[in-house]
Design a protein around this motif. Structure first.
Motif, PDB file in Angstrom:
ATOM      1  N   PRO A  33       7.697  85.369  29.184  1.00  0.00           N
ATOM      2  CA  PRO A  33       7.468  84.249  27.950  1.00  0.00           C
ATOM      3  C   PRO A  33       8.061  84.758  26.897  1.00  0.00           C
ATOM      4  CG  PRO A  33       5.327  84.232  29.182  1.00  0.00           C
ATOM      5  CD  PRO A  33       6.162  85.736  29.413  1.00  0.00           C
ATOM      6  N   GLN A  34       8.385  85.921  26.458  1.00  0.00           N
ATOM      7  CA  GLN A  34       8.949  86.415  25.354  1.00  0.00           C
ATOM      8  C   GLN A  34      10.521  86.230  25.394  1.00  0.00           C
ATOM      9  OE1 GLN A  34       6.588  87.973  26.790  1.00  0.00           O
ATOM     10  NE2 GLN A  34       6.670  90.333  26.515  1.00  0.00           N
ATOM     11  N   LYS A  35      11.113  85.899  26.733  1.00  0.00           N
ATOM     12  CA  LYS A  35      12.369  85.742  26.720  1.00  0.00           C
ATOM     13  C   LYS A  35      12.771  84.127  26.041  1.00  0.00           C
ATOM     14  CE  LYS A  35      15.640  87.456  28.329  1.00  0.00           C
ATOM     15  NZ  LYS A  35      16.595  88.170  27.397  1.00  0.00           N
ATOM     16  N   LEU A  36      11.828  83.442  25.956  1.00  0.00           N
ATOM     17  CA  LEU A  36      11.805  82.116  25.821  1.00  0.00           C
ATOM     18  C   LEU A  36      11.640  81.711  24.212  1.00  0.00           C
ATOM     19  CD1 LEU A  36      11.181  81.943  28.716  1.00  0.00           C
ATOM     20  CD2 LEU A  36       9.892  79.680  28.422  1.00  0.00           C
ATOM     21  N   ILE A  37      12.308  80.852  23.590  1.00  0.00           N
ATOM     22  CA  ILE A  37      12.139  80.282  22.127  1.00  0.00           C
ATOM     23  C   ILE A  37      11.320  78.959  22.503  1.00  0.00           C
ATOM     24  CG2 ILE A  37      13.138  79.560  20.128  1.00  0.00           C
ATOM     25  CD1 ILE A  37      15.591  81.283  20.779  1.00  0.00           C
ATOM     26  N   LYS A  38      10.168  78.827  21.933  1.00  0.00           N
ATOM     27  CA  LYS A  38       9.438  77.583  22.132  1.00  0.00           C
ATOM     28  C   LYS A  38       9.769  76.785  20.680  1.00  0.00           C
ATOM     29  CE  LYS A  38       5.151  78.964  22.306  1.00  0.00           C
ATOM     30  NZ  LYS A  38       3.466  79.047  22.217  1.00  0.00           N
ATOM     31  N   THR A  39      10.252  75.544  21.150  1.00  0.00           N
ATOM     32  CA  THR A  39      10.609  74.578  20.209  1.00  0.00           C
ATOM     33  C   THR A  39       9.692  73.393  20.067  1.00  0.00           C
ATOM     34  OG1 THR A  39      12.762  75.106  20.878  1.00  0.00           O
ATOM     35  CG2 THR A  39      12.482  73.203  19.104  1.00  0.00           C
ATOM     36  N   LEU A  40       9.059  73.621  18.563  1.00  0.00           N
ATOM     37  CA  LEU A  40       7.925  72.479  18.530  1.00  0.00           C
ATOM     38  C   LEU A  40       8.205  71.628  17.454  1.00  0.00           C
ATOM     39  CD1 LEU A  40       5.213  75.256  18.209  1.00  0.00           C
ATOM     40  CD2 LEU A  40       5.238  73.584  20.008  1.00  0.00           C
ATOM     41  N   ILE A  41       8.149  70.069  17.974  1.00  0.00           N
ATOM     42  CA  ILE A  41       8.466  69.180  16.880  1.00  0.00           C
ATOM     43  C   ILE A  41       7.214  68.737  16.292  1.00  0.00           C
ATOM     44  CG2 ILE A  41       9.496  66.963  16.459  1.00  0.00           C
ATOM     45  CD1 ILE A  41      11.461  68.908  17.727  1.00  0.00           C
ATOM     46  N   TYR A  42       7.371  69.056  14.831  1.00  0.00           N
ATOM     47  CA  TYR A  42       6.130  68.404  13.903  1.00  0.00           C
ATOM     48  C   TYR A  42       6.532  67.543  12.908  1.00  0.00           C
ATOM     49  CZ  TYR A  42       3.215  72.617  14.739  1.00  0.00           C
ATOM     50  OH  TYR A  42       2.216  73.519  15.561  1.00  0.00           O
ATOM     51  N   VAL A  43       5.763  66.725  12.408  1.00  0.00           N
ATOM     52  CA  VAL A  43       6.116  65.739  11.571  1.00  0.00           C
ATOM     53  C   VAL A  43       5.156  66.165  10.223  1.00  0.00           C
ATOM     54  CG1 VAL A  43       5.907  63.375  10.616  1.00  0.00           C
ATOM     55  CG2 VAL A  43       6.133  63.844  13.031  1.00  0.00           C
ATOM     56  N   ALA A  44       6.321  66.638   9.096  1.00  0.00           N
ATOM     57  CA  ALA A  44       5.701  66.956   7.926  1.00  0.00           C
ATOM     58  C   ALA A  44       5.938  66.156   6.708  1.00  0.00           C
ATOM     59  CB  ALA A  44       6.466  68.487   7.494  1.00  0.00           C
ATOM     60  N   LEU A  53       1.565  67.715  14.981  1.00  0.00           N
ATOM     61  CA  LEU A  53       2.347  67.704  15.913  1.00  0.00           C
ATOM     62  C   LEU A  53       3.081  66.419  16.367  1.00  0.00           C
ATOM     63  CD1 LEU A  53       0.963  70.106  18.416  1.00  0.00           C
ATOM     64  CD2 LEU A  53       3.250  70.221  17.706  1.00  0.00           C
ATOM     65  N   ALA A  54       4.192  66.394  16.295  1.00  0.00           N
ATOM     66  CA  ALA A  54       4.985  64.871  16.803  1.00  0.00           C
ATOM     67  C   ALA A  54       4.423  64.101  17.948  1.00  0.00           C
ATOM     68  CB  ALA A  54       6.326  65.024  16.805  1.00  0.00           C
ATOM     69  N   SER A  55       4.188  62.894  17.873  1.00  0.00           N
ATOM     70  CA  SER A  55       3.997  62.220  19.222  1.00  0.00           C
ATOM     71  C   SER A  55       5.097  62.424  20.263  1.00  0.00           C
ATOM     72  CB  SER A  55       3.539  60.678  18.727  1.00  0.00           C
ATOM     73  OG  SER A  55       4.861  60.057  18.356  1.00  0.00           O
ATOM     74  N   PRO A  56       4.761  62.163  21.481  1.00  0.00           N
ATOM     75  CA  PRO A  56       5.715  62.122  22.704  1.00  0.00           C
ATOM     76  C   PRO A  56       6.895  61.289  22.133  1.00  0.00           C
ATOM     77  CG  PRO A  56       3.582  62.326  23.459  1.00  0.00           C
ATOM     78  CD  PRO A  56       3.273  61.898  22.056  1.00  0.00           C
ATOM     79  N   GLU A  57       6.493  60.193  21.727  1.00  0.00           N
ATOM     80  CA  GLU A  57       7.611  59.288  21.442  1.00  0.00           C
ATOM     81  C   GLU A  57       8.568  59.556  20.110  1.00  0.00           C
ATOM     82  OE1 GLU A  57       4.104  57.982  20.913  1.00  0.00           O
ATOM     83  OE2 GLU A  57       4.360  57.805  23.010  1.00  0.00           O
ATOM     84  N   PRO A  98      10.225  64.515  10.509  1.00  0.00           N
ATOM     85  CA  PRO A  98      10.244  65.362  11.717  1.00  0.00           C
ATOM     86  C   PRO A  98      10.787  66.717  11.330  1.00  0.00           C
ATOM     87  CG  PRO A  98      10.912  63.197  12.065  1.00  0.00           C
ATOM     88  CD  PRO A  98      10.854  63.231  10.669  1.00  0.00           C
ATOM     89  N   ILE A  99      10.142  67.817  11.792  1.00  0.00           N
ATOM     90  CA  ILE A  99      11.018  69.169  11.795  1.00  0.00           C
ATOM     91  C   ILE A  99      10.926  69.952  12.927  1.00  0.00           C
ATOM     92  CG2 ILE A  99      10.571  69.367   9.395  1.00  0.00           C
ATOM     93  CD1 ILE A  99       8.219  71.075   9.963  1.00  0.00           C
ATOM     94  N   ALA A 100      11.667  70.789  13.226  1.00  0.00           N
ATOM     95  CA  ALA A 100      11.731  71.504  14.437  1.00  0.00           C
ATOM     96  C   ALA A 100      11.197  72.977  14.007  1.00  0.00           C
ATOM     97  CB  ALA A 100      12.901  71.755  15.318  1.00  0.00           C
ATOM     98  N   VAL A 101      10.395  73.668  14.785  1.00  0.00           N
ATOM     99  CA  VAL A 101       9.528  75.045  14.480  1.00  0.00           C
ATOM    100  C   VAL A 101      10.039  75.807  15.738  1.00  0.00           C
ATOM    101  CG1 VAL A 101       7.711  76.534  14.020  1.00  0.00           C
ATOM    102  CG2 VAL A 101       7.887  74.055  12.800  1.00  0.00           C
TER     103      VAL A 101
END
Length: 588
Positions: free
Chosen positions: A279-290, A321-325, A294-297
């Motif tokens: 898993p440490q080879k991956l970059i997790k991209t999380l979409i939040y709403v601040a 956390l952003a909704s799936p939509e 919307p922002i990407a983390v």
RNA sequence: CGGGGCGUGGCGCAGUCUGGCUAGCGCGUCUGGUUUGGGACCAGAAGGUCGCAGGUUCGAAUCCUGUCGCCCCGACCA
């Protein structure tokens, strides 16, 4: 107290379902009895210990200048609506509707008492001359926990000491806070708990400074990071990650960016399993709403994003956390395939520092069922900012001294925090200051989970035979083990010693049950009374009692004459210092 | 709320898959006796609507349906 005249239902086997030591032992030693999930009866023995903890807390609160009062568990729901906490607590808040002369009355059972005390203070305190003041109570709290567990560690009804300070200035709040902090240290020291004060987020309750008092324990629900070198300690939500080398290694060649199909793989686990990588080879991209934006983390695949840190990095007041939509709209792909490449043109991108030094990483392709491999920061994307955005983990560098942090599970027994004006503003609790200005009162609040003192002690102080109480919390200080009940001389000696010790203010339990000595020894060990005096015909022939501390291996003999005075002296000394108990702890 | 497990005298369990004697075992409790310094032994006794409801069957602890409760993991959380 005579054993046969009280209720001590000890058990040889532990009831089904109990797993952690404190739960098993509290049940087996007859301290508590379960009524339903998350609700326990305190039997005589358990209640005695709980009352002792209460007394210690009262003494230290009073010594710190706090004043006791008592507030009801029931209060009107409207009070909680004014502070927005009906919504904030959600299902955790226990609400009742009462019928009163045909009217409906909406009532809540207090999960804590900020609203009630602030409402009181808003009426009764209106001048800076009435402050500072710290008010406290010890009483039941009700929280409909999603999942009560671990015996009395997490229950729907529990006993809490809650204190609230009211101050005219931020400096004054600091002084009240420090007084409580110090009082807590004294309380847990007197309880012989191995506590650790840690920096904490103040959570939904609000405020800007907070410490939790933790008991390191295998079965604790909370995680803290502790630096043995400099003493830095913080809970996992709060802990900063110290500085470390974030420049990408130069000796690894950057491979060409490639898009590959990854059908059905939309979690870190699935992608790493599919591509046979860690898993440490991956970059997790999380979409939040601040705050509506919307922002990407970005965090490394094996790390967890920390919402508090993200909120601070964005200076946002609301973050979710952003909704799936929204995710689909922003990334152009369903949940699970977001990636940073090309994202910056659309929304702000924040990356954790550990992302910066990743080479040939794997990310989502912003396209259904596809990922990018050999993604390299700087070359393929550049975030708007690199910052500490993740939860600290075991082995991370200490933010103070750069030594390694260690992750420890722990039980939260106390929490102090500076609330500020959150409740006083909501409930209009204002005061007139020396300069004739009307200002909101500044608040602090300070809680101790009373039941957790008991459970935490048992959890950290037991052996294969049972509980090991320190004198300060033991349900009884001395147990008299009468070897032969039918032997008149033994019984007479036991009754006399019992009487003398009781007269000397020592809490004595005389095991007068007509059973074999072995049973009594086992039970005495199980319920964990610190000092045991064996009264048997064998010793009496020599004019001796046999005396043993719960945590030592060998017994010593003392003369019957003058035994009561000696025992009372030892008990008094140990009650105050806990010295003998602690010396046993360091022995392991 | 998702996943898993469990419910049989006070406590711990067997029996359930494959329906069939009076529902067993250990601990505890009571009576009598022998014992008596680290969970004694012998003899006897009390104590159970097999979580609850409905169904299938000549017959249900056992099979089916529903329901209630408890525990663990996860999610959530002063």
């Amino acid at each position: 107290m005579l054993w046969t005249r009280t209720l001590i239902p000890t058990m040889k086997e532990s009831p089904e379902g109990a797993e952690i030591p404190s739960h098993v032992l509290m049940l087996r030693a007859g301290l508590v009895n379960q009524v339903m999930a998350g609700a326990y009866t305190y039997l005589p023995l358990g209640l005695r210990s709980l009352k002792k903890a209460e007394r210690i807390v009262r003494e230290e609160m009073d010594a710190a200048g706090a004043v006791e009062l008592s507030m009801p568990s029931m209060s009107s729901r409207s009070l909680w609506e004014q502070t927005g906490r009906v919504a904030a607590f959600g299902d955790v808040l226990i609400q009742l509707t009462l019928n009163r002369a045909g009217r409906k009355v909406n009532v809540v059972l207090g999960p804590t008492h900020e609203e009630i005390i602030t409402d009181l203070v808003s009426r009764q305190i209106n001048s800076y001359r009435q402050m500072p003041i710290t008010l406290y109570q010890i009483g039941p709290k009700f929280r409909n926990e999603e999942r009560p567990r671990f015996g009395v560690l997490r229950t729907s009804e529990f006993l809490m000491k809650d204190a609230y300070s009211f101050n005219a200035s931020v400096e004054s709040l600091g002084e009240s806070y420090d007084a409580m902090y110090k009082a807590y240290c004294k309380i847990f020291t007197r309880c012989c708990l191995p506590f650790l004060p840690v920096e904490a987020e103040s959570g939904p309750i609000g405020g800007d400074a907070s410490h939790e008092f933790m008991i390191p324990a295998e079965n604790g629900e909370d995680s803290v990071l502790h630096c043995a070198a400099c003493g830095y300690a913080a809970n996992q939500e709060k802990a900063d990650v110290g500085s470390r080398d974030c420049t990408p290694p130069t000796d690894v060649a950057q491979k060409p960016l490639t898009k590959i199909p990854t059908p059905g793989a939309h979690t870190i686990e699935q992608v790493s399993a599919f591509l046979k990588c860690k898993p440490q080879k991956l970059i997790k991209t999380l979409i939040y709403v601040a705050d509506g934006q919307p922002i990407a983390v970005l965090v490394r695949g094996d790390h967890d994003a920390n919402e508090g840190k993200i909120r601070r990095a964005r200076k946002a007041s609301k973050l979710e956390l952003a909704s799936p939509e929204i995710i689909e709209k922003v990334t152009g792909a369903p949940v699970g395939f977001a990636g940073p490449v090309g994202m910056k043109e659309k929304i702000p991108v924040l990356a954790d520092r550990d992302v910066e030094r990743m080479v040939n990483a794997i990310t989502g392709a912003n396209e259904n069922e596809a990922h990018l491999v050999n993604v390299n920061p700087s070359r393929d994307f550049t975030p708007d900012v690199y910052a500490d955005l993740r939860n600290a983990v075991d082995g991370d560098p200490c933010p103070r001294c750069s030594e390694r942090l260690a992750l420890r599970h722990s039980i939260e027994v106390g929490h102090v925090f500076k609330l500020g004006t959150k409740y006083t503003e909501a409930l209009n609790a204002k005061f007139l200051d020396a300069d004739e200005q009307l200002r909101p009162i500044i608040m602090g609040c300070y809680g101790i989970g009373m039941n957790r003192i008991i459970a935490g002690l048992v959890e950290t102080s037991h052996d294969a035979d049972g509980i090991i109480w320190p004198m300060s919390l033991a349900p009884y200080e001395v147990v008299l083990t009468l070897v032969k009940v039918p032997d008149e001389a033994s019984m007479k000696a036991a009754m006399e010693l019992h009487e003398q010790l009781t007269a000397a203010g020592v809490e004595v339990l005389l095991d007068d049950r007509e059973c074999r000595a072995g049973v009594k020894f086992k039970d005495a060990d199980l319920i964990g009374i610190p000092l045991r005096v064996v009264i048997g015909d064998r010793g009496l022939k020599e004019g001796k009692f046999e005396l043993k501390w719960r945590w030592t291996k060998d017994a010593e003999k003392i003369d019957v004459a003058g035994a009561a005075e000696k025992i009372a002296d030892w008990v008094r000394a140990e009650r105050q210092s806990g010295e003998r108990f602690r010396s046993r702890q360091t022995e392991g």
